[in-house]
Motif scaffolding. Sequence first.
Motif, mmCIF file in Angstrom:
data_model
loop_
_atom_site.group_PDB
_atom_site.id
_atom_site.type_symbol
_atom_site.label_atom_id
_atom_site.label_comp_id
_atom_site.label_asym_id
_atom_site.label_seq_id
_atom_site.Cartn_x
_atom_site.Cartn_y
_atom_site.Cartn_z
ATOM 1 N N THR A 1 0.814 -1.219 0.000
ATOM 2 C CA THR A 1 0.000 0.000 0.000
ATOM 3 C C THR A 1 0.848 1.271 0.000
ATOM 4 O OG1 THR A 1 -0.140 -0.070 2.403
ATOM 5 C CG2 THR A 1 -1.936 -1.128 1.162
ATOM 6 N N ALA A 2 2.175 1.105 -0.005
ATOM 7 C CA ALA A 2 3.080 2.248 -0.036
ATOM 8 C C ALA A 2 4.427 1.777 -0.597
ATOM 9 C CB ALA A 2 3.261 2.839 1.365
ATOM 10 N N LEU A 3 5.274 2.743 -0.888
ATOM 11 C CA LEU A 3 6.616 2.452 -1.389
ATOM 12 C C LEU A 3 7.413 1.675 -0.342
ATOM 13 C CD1 LEU A 3 8.632 3.096 -3.725
ATOM 14 C CD2 LEU A 3 9.299 5.119 -2.430
ATOM 15 N N ALA A 4 8.250 0.750 -0.804
ATOM 16 C CA ALA A 4 9.080 -0.059 0.106
ATOM 17 C C ALA A 4 10.068 0.822 0.854
ATOM 18 C CB ALA A 4 9.820 -1.125 -0.680
ATOM 19 N N LYS A 5 10.326 0.463 2.082
ATOM 20 C CA LYS A 5 11.282 1.183 2.914
ATOM 21 C C LYS A 5 12.440 0.227 3.189
ATOM 22 C CE LYS A 5 11.613 2.951 7.600
ATOM 23 N NZ LYS A 5 10.906 3.073 8.864
#
Length: 187
Positions: free
Chosen positions: A55-59
Amino acid sequence: MSHHEPSPGGRTALVVVLLMALICGAVAAGLLWTSGSRADRALAAHRHQVTATTTALAKELPVATRYGSHPQAVAPAVWGYPGHVRRTGSVPVPAGSPSGRTVTIWVDDNGVQARPPGSSADRAVVALSGGTATAAAVGAVGAGALLLVRKTVEAHGLAAWEREWEQVEPVWSGRLRRGSGQGTEDD
């Protein structure tokens, strides 16, 4: 034959210890494999692969928290299990993965992320490591016992030789020891 070479009987005992170590190691490896297979089958019955969507960019993970070759990054994701119950959490993904990427994860019967069941390679490493450790331990204990027996027998043999020499030496050398009560020093 030098003093440090084992006698033929000593070599035989050493071979027996080596064979015992190998047999014990093989039995231990077999038992570890069987027990690991049984445990992995039981675990696999309660593990399920599901598709999660980020649901978001990988960290990227800090270097201090990385281990092995995976994962190098995590991303928030959603998945549904059991049935269509919506679950959320951080999932391992390749570095730089965008939002919306799908990845396969393992979950337990409640839909909570879980480790996958063990693989044959995992079981092989455990079985070989355990078998090797067992063989080494049995070999070390056996070799130590042989060494202890050898030193004890050697000490008893030397003590017996000393006792016999105390009886033989005065006659053999022609000298009598003081206090022996036999003859005089001129004899």
